[in-house]
Design an enzyme around this catalytic site. Structure first.
Site, PDB file in Angstrom:
ATOM      1  CB  SER A 102       6.602  34.342  22.139  1.00  0.00           C
ATOM      2  OG  SER A 102       5.923  34.334  20.904  1.00  0.00           O
ATOM      3  CG  ASN A 112      11.575  26.508  16.622  1.00  0.00           C
ATOM      4  OD1 ASN A 112      11.000  27.180  15.771  1.00  0.00           O
ATOM      5  ND2 ASN A 112      12.183  27.060  17.668  1.00  0.00           N
ATOM      6  CG  ASN A 166       6.404  37.401  20.307  1.00  0.00           C
ATOM      7  OD1 ASN A 166       6.475  37.341  19.088  1.00  0.00           O
ATOM      8  ND2 ASN A 166       7.482  37.376  21.081  1.00  0.00           N
ATOM      9  CG  ASN A 221      10.708  37.763  17.319  1.00  0.00           C
ATOM     10  OD1 ASN A 221      11.919  37.982  17.287  1.00  0.00           O
ATOM     11  ND2 ASN A 221      10.179  36.628  16.884  1.00  0.00           N
ATOM     12  CB  CYS A 255      11.826  39.063  11.699  1.00  0.00           C
ATOM     13  SG  CYS A 255      10.755  38.166  12.788  1.00  0.00           S
ATOM     14  CB  ILE A 272      18.538  34.853  24.327  1.00  0.00           C
ATOM     15  CG1 ILE A 272      18.555  33.430  24.866  1.00  0.00           C
ATOM     16  CG2 ILE A 272      19.644  35.669  24.974  1.00  0.00           C
ATOM     17  CD1 ILE A 272      19.798  32.627  24.572  1.00  0.00           C
ATOM     18  N   GLY A 313      16.250  28.009  28.243  1.00  0.00           N
ATOM     19  CA  GLY A 313      16.657  26.793  28.941  1.00  0.00           C
ATOM     20  C   GLY A 313      16.144  26.622  30.352  1.00  0.00           C
TER      21      GLY A 313
HETATM   22  C1  LIG Z   1       8.608  25.884  18.832  1.00  0.00           C
HETATM   23  C2  LIG Z   1       9.072  27.261  19.182  1.00  0.00           C
HETATM   24  C3  LIG Z   1       8.434  28.372  18.642  1.00  0.00           C
HETATM   25  C4  LIG Z   1       8.838  29.667  18.956  1.00  0.00           C
HETATM   26  N1  LIG Z   1       8.186  30.745  18.434  1.00  0.00           N
HETATM   27  C5  LIG Z   1       8.553  32.012  18.795  1.00  0.00           C
HETATM   28  C6  LIG Z   1       7.826  33.152  18.343  1.00  0.00           C
HETATM   29  O1  LIG Z   1       6.836  33.036  17.617  1.00  0.00           O
HETATM   30  N2  LIG Z   1       8.239  34.395  18.725  1.00  0.00           N
HETATM   31  C7  LIG Z   1       9.338  34.562  19.553  1.00  0.00           C
HETATM   32  O2  LIG Z   1       9.686  35.697  19.889  1.00  0.00           O
HETATM   33  N3  LIG Z   1      10.036  33.500  20.023  1.00  0.00           N
HETATM   34  C8  LIG Z   1       9.668  32.226  19.658  1.00  0.00           C
HETATM   35  N4  LIG Z   1      10.370  31.143  20.149  1.00  0.00           N
HETATM   36  C9  LIG Z   1      11.511  31.365  21.047  1.00  0.00           C
HETATM   37  C10 LIG Z   1      11.097  31.189  22.515  1.00  0.00           C
HETATM   38  O3  LIG Z   1      10.133  32.138  22.863  1.00  0.00           O
HETATM   39  C11 LIG Z   1      12.320  31.305  23.450  1.00  0.00           C
HETATM   40  O4  LIG Z   1      12.895  32.577  23.281  1.00  0.00           O
HETATM   41  C12 LIG Z   1      13.349  30.241  23.186  1.00  0.00           C
HETATM   42  O5  LIG Z   1      12.723  29.006  22.898  1.00  0.00           O
HETATM   43  C13 LIG Z   1      14.318  30.035  24.345  1.00  0.00           C
HETATM   44  O6  LIG Z   1      13.650  29.613  25.498  1.00  0.00           O
HETATM   45  P1  LIG Z   1      13.566  28.065  25.978  1.00  0.00           P
HETATM   46  O7  LIG Z   1      14.971  27.534  25.964  1.00  0.00           O
HETATM   47  O8  LIG Z   1      12.959  28.117  27.333  1.00  0.00           O
HETATM   48  O9  LIG Z   1      12.730  27.358  24.983  1.00  0.00           O
HETATM   49  C14 LIG Z   1       9.947  29.843  19.834  1.00  0.00           C
HETATM   50  C15 LIG Z   1      10.585  28.724  20.375  1.00  0.00           C
HETATM   51  C16 LIG Z   1      10.174  27.454  20.067  1.00  0.00           C
HETATM   52  C17 LIG Z   1      10.886  26.275  20.686  1.00  0.00           C
END
Ligand SMILES: Cc1cc2nc3c(=O)[nH]c(=O)nc-3n(C[C@H](O)[C@H](O)[C@H](O)COP(=O)(O)O)c2cc1C
Ligand SMILES: Cc1cc2nc3c(=O)[nH]c(=O)nc-3n(C[C@H](O)[C@H](O)[C@H](O)COP(=O)(O)OP(=O)(O)OC[C@H]3O[C@@H](n4cnc5c(N)ncnc54)[C@H](O)[C@@H]3O)c2cc1C
Ligand SMILES: Cc1cc2nc3c(=O)[nH]c(=O)nc-3n(C[C@H](O)[C@H](O)[C@H](O)COP(=O)(O)OP(=O)(O)OC[C@H]3O[C@@H](n4cnc5c(N)ncnc54)[C@H](O)[C@@H]3O)c2cc1C
Ligand SMILES: Cc1cc2nc3c(=O)[nH]c(=O)nc-3n(C[C@H](O)[C@H](O)[C@H](O)COP(=O)(O)O)c2cc1C
Ligand code: FES
Ligand code: FES
Lengths: 285, 316, 316, 285
Positions: B34, B82, B112, B140, B143, B204, B257
């Site tokens: 998400s 972020n 989500n 999620n 928050c 996570i 990751g």
């Molecule tokens: C730019 C960005 C925006 C994200 N927005 C959300 C979100 O709106 N809701 C959520 O549950 N996780 C959000 N995440 C978390 C990701 O869904 C994910 O859990 C996290 O980035 C770890 O995965 P990755 O290492 O593959 O990026 C966001 C991550 C990034 C980088």
């Protein structure tokens, strides 16, 4: 809008700290608009992680290595070494592999009512204006006002002149061209050509000054903005700017990567752009 | 390498990549994380979305949310921070502007969502349950609860259980609960969430981090801190997925990751039933397609007929 | 870049890099992180150890400790996992074999130590207090309490306070307490440790992580999980140092992912009074000298007369 | 033992998947012993993070580019591409920058009582034996027993023969040389030269078999071991092996990087080496 894994054709220093990189990019020429950009990354090395955005400087063709083979279509960027990513780019050679996503974003609109075309740029902000000048010149005379702090900041005058652009240089310290801000020259030109179309790219304070002048004279202005970008396609919301009419209740964000990087001045919330106010909470995503 | 026009049945001869998850039958275990894939449409020029195991939307709230000021992202070694601030169009605009596109793609859509209070969470869930074409909801819980001193729901087992329980009452669709890694013992939260009625656990979310601009002496993000994601966090995510998969009976979605098929396989072997890909989408817009193809190739090489047989096979 | 033969007084003309920490006066804020610098001697061919702000030893226990079986290390993106298992020569051999060398170097020696029970911690501290030439002790509370179900001392404020209090009673030398990052709220632990009598706080130790070999389907480390360190963890470490520095009055030593002088500066600005360098020693055995030289250069460029004035100057 | 930032002189594939890399390394020649190694890393790219250990294949001198300049002293490694780090090394070119820490560890002892010198190696394990052969040949005849699964695994026969080494090849499948394990040849040789000194480097099962043979015949054996390494200098304790007499109460670990990589066979706990038993807790550091 595609992602291609391709090869560097040349990567040369053209002024201290400024490099031009030619990249093999078939089919690119006919798809790219002036003002659009690409997201670039060297292949193989994990670092830096994110791609970096660069305006398309120009496209073109190189002779093939042997008779009978087709010409090599290339895309060229012009970049300044400012940090980790661009420092690594500097070390790349002909033959090294890169990944290029693009062309991305919205470029300049060139269907203008007026015959007068004024470009305003500073530093690396001249990059997107180069292709734009080429396109505008097919129909109109083009004037370019280049500004910078000092003579070292003034780039590419010859390149633009060779295209047939009338250039006006001004530096804050008077070491090249007129002394004073580039906006002085702009005011003079707009007094002469009140119905001109203006296109600007450069540092934020310059864009704000240009906008103030154009707004008060009701001159059509397009600006190209920069922002930190992760995705380049409108998915991460990292690169947003506030659009006209933005409020906390009715957030009207625009993605620099997708709705921009070129905006019509009236699309933007210039007051908020300058203040960059925090309206949201302090949440993470 | 990727061939989006490959007909569905060409896969039948090859290994079976399908997995089942909280009542959903997915053609493969790969879906976006998400917030890294917009509302799907943004990446449609780069791939056939129908090839994905599912699509997961940006986190939605009841009303549009403005998010944080910029800069919102910063790069770190092997990762990124972020602080978007959960900017989103709100549920209403989502239904009107985004769902028509999403209904057309040939894969389940997972929404989500989040809230700033127990009540908001429940209300959002109630509305999501009504949306036609949404296969499941992902809650999620990273928050802050604005009504209770801003403590993050997902860091407290009781608060986590309460919000999951409340949502469960109004949500008939499958409920995935996404955990925050910023806790001492993630299995405690996982068990609380399981008991409160979740159908699957996703872990996570991002780890809270920071970066400083040494010249201006300000945080690089306008928000101060931000969420760390990308390859840098993979070892932590993998460890947590492993722990959670052993602690609960629910299926687990592994995220954190993942960039390559090998990364995805590590998560599956450690116990994940499916995986989400986040930051990697930014590095390569077709990353998920390459991962799906890589899973297929791995199964062929290792003569694995059914990928799902690999889940949780870690030998310790 | 590095010039180990530069006479001490050549620095006097330049910026003042000295910092004070828990009663110690350090010529600069840079010291090795425990476990990454052996007992000092290992790196003496690569640098003048006297140029460091301090030297920190491998973690010591009462008796020699065998540690874990191999493989003990694995590389990850931007980081590494280790599960050495706290192998060390034990206090007695340390005094006999390692201290004679350490007494000769022109910088304070800090001894890192641990125990598997409250009693062992206290006994080790009692003995360290007697060692001539040891300037301070660094208490590693990231160890499981074998007498109480293996819960890690440093993840529970009461357990952390108890062990710090016990050690404090027998230790007259300055006491640095090193925190684990694997907690929900590190400020709670930091405050508990402050109240129990610590003189300084060091954060962070490694984050628990995992890596899987997808062919053998085994963890890459014989131990299963390991501690993640290196540049990958820097954003998390920096955030925690920032939080702790604001939560307690004690000086904080920042550690986690520091490779360059710029990294060290981020920690100082965020509130650290000194920094430790771990994994970076493996990447470049003279990394700390390069960092010290880089701090000097930064101060000259930014016209900072006293580096200590930079501590905690982050503008939020 | 120094860390130098230096330049690649050549990086060439010599057999499928095997590369030789020459690195400019002044002063290296007179400091390195056969069996010692270096820790290597490409400069500039953050990945991979840790250096990788490689045995020194040989040292030498190249002619200078122009008259009057001194010769270029180089160090050469021979490596096999097996993972991320070596794959990135493959992509490096002449002129690219690397960092080299070394020479590290303890090399072979060559003060032998016997005139008979038998080297046993397999695969990339031949690397450290090459310099060793060169040194031993100054005083003794040298025999090299090379083993491998199949003919593709047999490398460098010509190079060793050119030095003046008598080589014996055996493959499990009989596609080159004798059919059967290299240890068969070893037994034959030891029957003929019961007071030989043996030096071995290669996969662990091979080393164990060689040790069993040498132990039962009371033949002096030195082995060169491999291990995952982070620091290379004895500081991280990542690369330990158990020494003879090791027990949980009296742990006698040896660092492969510092007390090794070459060990006299009797220094090691061969039973534990084979079992790699976990004696400690499951703590992190
Ligand atoms: C730019 C960005 C925006 C994200 N927005 C959300 C979100 O709106 N809701 C959520 O549950 N996780 C959000 N995440 C978390 C990701 O869904 C994910 O859990 C996290 O980035 C770890 O995965 P990755 O290492 O593959 O990026 C966001 C991550 C990034 C980088
Ligand atoms: C649409 C677009 C077009 C661009 N076109 C060009 C171009 O043609 N030529 C060119 O040289 N540069 C261009 N840029 C800027 C270029 O992307 C950045 O200079 C580059 O990403 C810096 O990477 P780095 O790793 O070297 O710097 P980093 O190490 O990431 O940062 C170094 C410094 O640069 C600043 N910076 C980094 N990225 C940006 C950014 N995206 N916007 C503003 N400041 C930034 C940082 O604050 C920091 O101070 C463009 C940016 C955008 C968004
Ligand atoms: C003292 C010493 C001397 C060496 N000399 C040579 C040499 O002359 N030529 C040569 O080609 N190689 C040599 N090696 C092995 C070499 O260090 C590894 O092949 C290399 O580090 C692999 O790096 P990678 O990133 O490509 O592989 P990774 O991606 O790190 O790993 C790929 C595979 O190789 C295995 N592996 C990785 N590192 C090691 C290691 N240190 N020991 C055993 N297995 C490992 C892993 O288990 C994995 O299966 C030596 C090792 C040591 C300790
Ligand atoms: C190989 C290794 C061994 C370590 N041993 C110890 C130890 O004995 N005691 C301790 O308190 N921390 C130990 N640590 C943790 C480090 O001191 C440090 O807190 C951590 O590595 C983060 O810093 P870095 O990212 O700079 O490496 C060890 C770390 C590594 C990598
Ligand atoms: S860069 Fe991701 S939305 Fe613009
Ligand atoms: S590699 Fe660090 S002790 Fe040997």
């Amino acid at each position: 809008m595609t992602n291609i894994k391709t090869t560097i054709l040349a990567n040369q220093e053209v002024a201290p700290g400024y490099y031009r990189m030619k990249i093999l990019a078939p089919e690119f020429e006919r798809r790219v608009r002036p003002g659009q950009f690409v997201m670039l990354r060297a292949l193989g090395f994990g670092e830096p992680l994110l791609r970096r955005p660069f305006g398309v400087f120009q496209t073109g063709r190189l002779q093939a290595d042997c008779d009978g083979l087709p010409e090599k279509e290339f895309l060229e960027i012009l970049y300044k070494v400012v940090g980790r990513g661009t420092a690594l780019m500097r070390d790349l050679h002909e033959g090294d592999r890169v990944e290029v996503l693009g062309p991305l974003g919205r470029g300049f609109e060139t269907a203008s009512n007026s015959g007068q075309q004024i470009l305003v740029g500073g530093g690396i902000g001249l990059v997107p204006l180069y292709m734009l000048a080429g396109e505008l010149l097919r129909q109109y005379p083009v004037r370019l006002l280049i500004g910078g702090r000092s003579r070292e900041d003034i780039l590419m005058v010859t390149e633009f002149e060779r295209l047939g652009v009338e250039t006006y240089v001004s530096t804050d310290d008077g070491t090249l061209g007129d002394a004073g801000p580039v906006t002085q020259v702009l005011e003079r030109k707009l007094t002469r050509f009140p119905d001109a179309a203006v296109y600007a790219c450069g540092p934020m304070p310059m864009l704000e000054a240009v906008n103030a002048i154009c707004a008060s004279r009701r001159v059509a202005l397009q600006v190209s903005l920069e922002a930190f970008m992760a995705c380049g396609v409108g998915a991460c919301l990292g690169c947003v700017v506030k659009g006209a009419g933005h409020s906390k209740e009715d957030p009207r964000y625009l993605c620099t990567c997708k709705e921009g990087p070129v905006f019509r001045a009236e699309e933007l919330d210039w007051e908020l752009l300058a203040r960059r106010v925090n309206e949201g909470g302090r949440d993470h995503d | 390498m990727t061939n989006p026009s490959l007909p569905e049945n060409a896969m039948e001869a090859g290994p079976d990549l399908s997995v089942s998850l909280a009542g959903l039958q997915l053609k493969n275990p790969v879906m976006p994380a998400s917030g890294t894939f917009g509302y799907g449409e943004e990446y449609s020029p780069y791939m056939d979305l129908g090839r994905l195991g599912a699509v997961v939307t940006k986190g939605l709230s009841l009303r549009p949310k403005a998010g944080n000021r910029t800069p919102r992202i910063a790069e770190t070694h092997g990762g990124m921070l972020n602080a978007i601030g959960l900017q989103n169009v709100g549920l209403e605009a989502f239904c009107q502007e985004k769902m028509p596109f999403l209904r057309q793609i040939a894969t389940p859509v997972i929404v989500n969502f989040f809230g700033n209070s127990q009540e908001e969470y429940v209300e959002v869930a109630r509305q999501i349950d009504q949306i036609d074409g949404v296969a499941a909801a992902e809650l999620n819980i990273s928050c802050p609860n604005v009504k209770h001193g801003g403590i993050v729901f997902g860091t407290d087992p009781a608060a986590a259980a309460a919000v999951v329980g409340g949502v469960r009452e109004v949500l008939n669709k499958p409920l995935i609960v996404k955990l925050t890694p910023n806790v001492t013992d993630i299995t405690v939260i996982a068990r609380a969430v399981e008991d409160a009625g979740a159908d699957a656990i996703c872990c996570i979310n991002t780890l809270t981090g920071m970066a400083v601009d040494i010249h201006s002496r300000r945080p690089q993000l306008a928000n101060g801190t931000g969420g760390l994601s990308g390859p840098a966090v993979k070892p932590i995510a993998l460890r947590m997925v492993y722990q959670v998969a052993r602690a609960v009976k629910l299926p687990v979605i592994g995220v954190g990751g993942i960039v390559t098929a090998e990364d995805a396989l590590e998560f599956l072997i450690a116990g994940a039933s499916a995986v989400q890909v986040g930051t990697a989408n930014f590095l390569d817009p077709a990353a998920m397609i390459a991962i799906i193809d890589g899973l297929d190739r791995f199964c062929r090489q290792e003569q694995i007929a059914k990928l799902a047989d690999l889940i949780g096979t870690l030998r310790c």
